[in-house]
Design a protein around this motif. Structure first.
Motif, PDB file in Angstrom:
ATOM      1  N   THR A 184      50.585  40.478  43.877  1.00 36.91           N
ATOM      2  CA  THR A 184      50.253  40.205  42.476  1.00 36.91           C
ATOM      3  C   THR A 184      48.802  40.574  42.226  1.00 36.91           C
ATOM      4  OG1 THR A 184      50.456  38.600  40.689  1.00 36.91           O
ATOM      5  CG2 THR A 184      49.518  37.807  42.736  1.00 36.91           C
ATOM      6  N   HIS A 185      48.487  40.735  40.947  1.00 33.65           N
ATOM      7  CA  HIS A 185      47.134  41.059  40.505  1.00 33.65           C
ATOM      8  C   HIS A 185      46.737  40.066  39.419  1.00 33.65           C
ATOM      9  CE1 HIS A 185      47.578  44.917  42.550  1.00 33.65           C
ATOM     10  NE2 HIS A 185      48.764  44.989  41.983  1.00 33.65           N
ATOM     11  N   ARG A 186      45.448  39.782  39.353  1.00 29.24           N
ATOM     12  CA  ARG A 186      44.939  38.865  38.325  1.00 29.24           C
ATOM     13  C   ARG A 186      43.515  39.281  37.974  1.00 29.24           C
ATOM     14  NH1 ARG A 186      45.403  33.381  36.718  1.00 29.24           N
ATOM     15  NH2 ARG A 186      43.400  32.528  36.047  1.00 29.24           N
TER      16      ARG A 186
ATOM     17  N   THR B  75      47.075  31.621  41.770  1.00 25.01           N
ATOM     18  CA  THR B  75      47.654  32.950  41.981  1.00 25.01           C
ATOM     19  C   THR B  75      47.772  33.253  43.467  1.00 25.01           C
ATOM     20  OG1 THR B  75      46.729  33.720  39.893  1.00 25.01           O
ATOM     21  CG2 THR B  75      47.342  35.401  41.501  1.00 25.01           C
TER      22      THR B  75
ATOM     23  N   THR C 106      43.495  41.068  43.893  1.00 23.75           N
ATOM     24  CA  THR C 106      44.784  41.530  44.409  1.00 23.75           C
ATOM     25  C   THR C 106      45.148  40.650  45.591  1.00 23.75           C
ATOM     26  OG1 THR C 106      44.291  43.794  43.739  1.00 23.75           O
ATOM     27  CG2 THR C 106      46.067  43.493  45.343  1.00 23.75           C
TER      28      THR C 106
ATOM     29  N   GLY D 253      42.640  28.811  38.565  1.00 24.21           N
ATOM     30  CA  GLY D 253      43.664  29.803  38.240  1.00 24.21           C
ATOM     31  C   GLY D 253      43.778  30.865  39.319  1.00 24.21           C
ATOM     32  N   ALA D 254      42.640  31.307  39.849  1.00 26.42           N
ATOM     33  CA  ALA D 254      42.667  32.294  40.933  1.00 26.42           C
ATOM     34  C   ALA D 254      43.322  31.703  42.174  1.00 26.42           C
ATOM     35  CB  ALA D 254      41.248  32.756  41.248  1.00 26.42           C
TER      36      ALA D 254
ATOM     37  N   GLU E 194      50.508  31.120  45.057  1.00 25.72           N
ATOM     38  CA  GLU E 194      51.848  31.590  44.684  1.00 25.72           C
ATOM     39  C   GLU E 194      52.323  32.689  45.623  1.00 25.72           C
ATOM     40  OE1 GLU E 194      53.927  33.919  40.950  1.00 25.72           O
ATOM     41  OE2 GLU E 194      52.217  32.626  40.551  1.00 25.72           O
TER      42      GLU E 194
ATOM     43  N   GLN F 276      39.339  42.735  39.397  1.00 23.25           N
ATOM     44  CA  GLN F 276      40.744  42.336  39.520  1.00 23.25           C
ATOM     45  C   GLN F 276      40.997  41.811  40.935  1.00 23.25           C
ATOM     46  OE1 GLN F 276      43.693  44.960  37.856  1.00 23.25           O
ATOM     47  NE2 GLN F 276      44.996  44.683  39.614  1.00 23.25           N
TER      48      GLN F 276
END
Length: 153
Positions: free
Chosen positions: A56-58, A43, A138, A39-40, A46, A136
């Motif tokens: 984006t942040h996750r 992100t 970034t 998933g990271a 993307e 988080q």
């Protein structure tokens, strides 16, 4: 009718032994799920495939991580997860790259595009030891002075 059977003692000893073994297995199981490196990586990918200026942040659930230009590794009590990246990225390991990651323009953090490019090159060739993972993640895609790069931290 009230006699003690020899088999009964063996049965209870065997049952007790199995119970202790099962308890040991249950106690030894991890209490957390392994981290989500896929998933990271999705992100990060993307943003790397988006236009410059994308950010984006996750949330990241991991205790430690290794980020190279083509791979992310996450580790916690639940295990270690590894995922490959589509394009090369730059970890934000210097103060200037961290400032750019946090939203500062590259022209405000670096004197020239050449110093920006040199800093990126040095960080890509730096060590890849396990480091404490941020809470988080970034990701920012930056283009300046002929350098198009995605910074991750």
């Amino acid at each position: 009718m009230f006699e003690t059977h020899v088999d009964t003692l063996y049965l209870w000893v065997g049952l007790g032994t199995v119970s202790i073994a099962v308890l040991g297995v249950v106690v030894g199981l991890p209490t957390t799920a392994p981290p989500d490196a896929t998933g990271a990586a999705a992100t990060i990918d993307e943003v790397t495939t988006s236009p410059a200026g994308s950010v984006t942040h996750r949330g990241l659930i991991a205790e430690e991580w290794i980020l190279t230009n083509r791979e992310i590794r996450l580790r916690n009590d639940g295990g270690t997860a590894i995922a490959r990246l589509i394009r090369a990225v730059v970890p934000a390991r210097t103060d200037q790259l961290r400032a750019v990651l946090d939203g500062k323009r590259p022209a405000g953090a670096y004197d020239t595009p050449d110093t920006f490019r040199r800093d990126i090159r040095e960080v890509r060739n730096a060590d890849t030891d396990w480091r404490p993972a941020p809470d988080q993640l970034t990701v920012r895609h930056v283009a300046w002075g002929g350098t198009d790069v995605t910074i991750v931290g």
